[in-house]
Design a protein around this motif. Structure first.
Motif, PDB file in Angstrom:
ATOM      1  N   PRO A  54       0.840  -1.204   0.000  1.00 38.04           N
ATOM      2  CA  PRO A  54       0.000   0.000   0.000  1.00 38.04           C
ATOM      3  C   PRO A  54       0.875   1.254   0.000  1.00 38.04           C
ATOM      4  CG  PRO A  54      -0.879  -1.600   1.550  1.00 38.04           C
ATOM      5  CD  PRO A  54       0.447  -2.142   1.082  1.00 38.04           C
TER       6      PRO A  54
ATOM      7  N   ASN B 163      -5.272  -2.601 -12.764  1.00 37.46           N
ATOM      8  CA  ASN B 163      -6.511  -2.678 -11.997  1.00 37.46           C
ATOM      9  C   ASN B 163      -6.709  -1.332 -11.299  1.00 37.46           C
ATOM     10  OD1 ASN B 163      -8.400  -3.089  -9.836  1.00 37.46           O
ATOM     11  ND2 ASN B 163      -8.141  -5.298 -10.109  1.00 37.46           N
TER      12      ASN B 163
ATOM     13  N   ALA C 296      -9.209   0.036  -9.681  1.00 40.35           N
ATOM     14  CA  ALA C 296      -9.795   0.018  -8.341  1.00 40.35           C
ATOM     15  C   ALA C 296      -8.747  -0.349  -7.289  1.00 40.35           C
ATOM     16  CB  ALA C 296     -10.965  -0.961  -8.288  1.00 40.35           C
ATOM     17  N   ALA C 297      -7.897  -1.329  -7.608  1.00 36.78           N
ATOM     18  CA  ALA C 297      -6.869  -1.738  -6.653  1.00 36.78           C
ATOM     19  C   ALA C 297      -5.862  -0.616  -6.416  1.00 36.78           C
ATOM     20  CB  ALA C 297      -6.158  -2.990  -7.156  1.00 36.78           C
TER      21      ALA C 297
ATOM     22  N   ILE D 175      -6.408   2.568  -6.651  1.00 37.19           N
ATOM     23  CA  ILE D 175      -7.056   3.586  -5.820  1.00 37.19           C
ATOM     24  C   ILE D 175      -7.145   3.111  -4.369  1.00 37.19           C
ATOM     25  CG2 ILE D 175      -9.233   4.785  -5.394  1.00 37.19           C
ATOM     26  CD1 ILE D 175      -9.675   4.724  -8.448  1.00 37.19           C
ATOM     27  N   THR D 176      -7.574   1.871  -4.190  1.00 41.70           N
ATOM     28  CA  THR D 176      -7.763   1.329  -2.840  1.00 41.70           C
ATOM     29  C   THR D 176      -6.478   1.366  -2.033  1.00 41.70           C
ATOM     30  OG1 THR D 176      -9.538  -0.119  -3.598  1.00 41.70           O
ATOM     31  CG2 THR D 176      -8.460  -0.713  -1.526  1.00 41.70           C
ATOM     32  N   PHE D 177      -5.365   0.996  -2.663  1.00 42.69           N
ATOM     33  CA  PHE D 177      -4.100   0.907  -1.932  1.00 42.69           C
ATOM     34  C   PHE D 177      -3.189   2.119  -2.146  1.00 42.69           C
ATOM     35  CE2 PHE D 177      -5.417  -3.570  -2.527  1.00 42.69           C
ATOM     36  CZ  PHE D 177      -5.548  -3.905  -1.187  1.00 42.69           C
TER      37      PHE D 177
ATOM     38  N   GLN E   7      -1.530   3.128  -4.674  1.00 42.44           N
ATOM     39  CA  GLN E   7      -0.273   2.812  -5.348  1.00 42.44           C
ATOM     40  C   GLN E   7       0.002   3.805  -6.471  1.00 42.44           C
ATOM     41  OE1 GLN E   7      -1.416  -1.207  -6.200  1.00 42.44           O
ATOM     42  NE2 GLN E   7      -0.222  -2.038  -4.499  1.00 42.44           N
TER      43      GLN E   7
END
Length: 368
Positions: free
Chosen positions: A278, A298, A300-301, A303-305, A307
């Motif tokens: 993250p 990805n 969404a990934a 944004i979520t983490f 990166q």
């Protein structure tokens, strides 16, 4: 004046060693006697027309040598100065003013046009006419080069090994700068580096200078993995023997803070992206095999983490300050790039290209 040069005349063809005519330096230029020039993957990329470049041409963009003459308006340089040659930049756009000349507004034409932008002239000729010059502002696959003065970095250290300093102008500063400047990896951080060529191994040395606590090199050639461990890597991974993402998660369960790709391979980039922590950052410097290659992400990934994915040009280096920094680090034993270098005569450039492609040497330096 005449000089010996390695001329690229056709895509994917051998270089030919020729005697060509070279003009004296014009306003804002210097004439440099080349004592050593690095062989970079970028030279082959342009020769082979992955990126179009007008042929015939003299390539070479990691030169080092001695100033022989200066053109009108050149200050701070004089005949006899020992110099390393870097890339071209305009010196007056927003990025240049920020100290980020590798993102100069005029970078593509200044480095890739094969001519003087002011009037379209070239510095090299043979009986058939003009030969493209000013590759990265220098065209240093030759015994002499006409170079834009802004490219030139003076070497103050009289003991620095000038013959092999040229790669500091591109490959070594890209690898070291990617870690030390672009990503600015802090002490105690973890990093995975893809590829054990000159850029990747320079990144290993840069990570050690930065004080990274975990430095992982991902490289299929055993000798290069061994060399990486000697240069400061804490772990190595053979991608042919194990899954890279899983192996990185064994080393760091939460993922690595930084990743640095020198391969340009989509599968390799995806593997380290899967092992990014993250807020992790992935820096890209490797030229892909095809201009059509694209990286599926990805969204969404990411944004979520939180990166981050960044492209890196020339290690975000300002050559006038960073190259002397690397020379000083070499003198102090903290950046032993000489361990990567094997020299060949310029006349054996085609043999050197083949040897480097076979992995028999990490970094070729050609001696005119």
């Amino acid at each position: 004046m005449q000089t010996t040069a390695a001329v690229a005349r056709e895509a994917k063809g051998d270089f030919t060693i020729e005697t060509v005519d070279i003009e004296p330096p014009r306003s804002g230029e210097v004439l440099v006697r080349i004592v050593g020039v690095g062989l970079c993957h970028t030279d082959i990329v342009f020769r082979d027309q992955f990126v179009p470049y007008p042929l015939p041409a003299v390539l070479g963009h990691e030169g080092a040598g001695i100033v022989e003459d200066v053109g009108d308006g050149v200050t701070g340089l004089a005949p006899g100065d020992r110099v390393v040659l870097g890339f071209s930049s305009c010196g007056h756009c927003a990025r240049c003013d920020e100290g980020l000349p590798s993102y100069c507004r005029e970078f593509p034409p200044l480095n890739y046009a094969g001519m003087r932008l002011e009037d379209g002239s070239k510095a090299l000729y043979d009986e058939g006419g003009a030969i493209s010059s000013h590759f990265f502002g220098q065209s240093s696959f030759a015994a002499r080069a006409v170079v834009r003065a802004r490219n030139v970095v003076k070497v103050a250290d009289p003991d620095a090994p000038l013959e092999i300093l040229g790669p500091l102008g591109c490959g070594f500063q890209t690898g070291a700068g990617g870690v030390m400047r672009s990503m600015a990896c802090p002490a105690g951080s973890s990093i995975a580096i893809v590829g054990g060529g000159p850029v990747g191994l320079a990144a290993v040395m840069g990570a050690k200078i930065q004080g990274c606590s975990t430095i992982v090199l991902i490289e299929p050639v055993a000798a290069r993995r061994d060399l990486a461990l000697e240069l400061g890597a804490t772990h190595v991974i053979d991608p042919a023997a194990t899954g890279v993402a899983a192996a990185l998660r064994v080393i760091h369960a939460d993922g690595v803070d930084f990743a640095f790709d020198t391969s340009g391979r989509v599968d390799a980039i995806q593997a380290v992206l899967e092992a990014l922590a993250p807020r992790g950052m992935l820096g890209l410097v490797g030229v892909p095999p095809s201009a059509e290659d694209a990286l599926p992400v990805n969204i969404a990934a990411m944004i979520t983490f939180g990166q981050r994915l960044i492209g890196i040009m020339e290690g975000d280096s300002d050559p006038q300050t960073f190259i002397p920094e690397l020379i000083a680090a070499h003198r102090d034993g903290r950046f032993p790039f000489d361990r990567l270098v094997r020299t060949f005569p310029l006349a054996e450039i085609n043999e050197a290209v083949a040897a480097q492609k076979r992995g028999e040497c990490v970094k070729v330096v050609l001696i005119p």
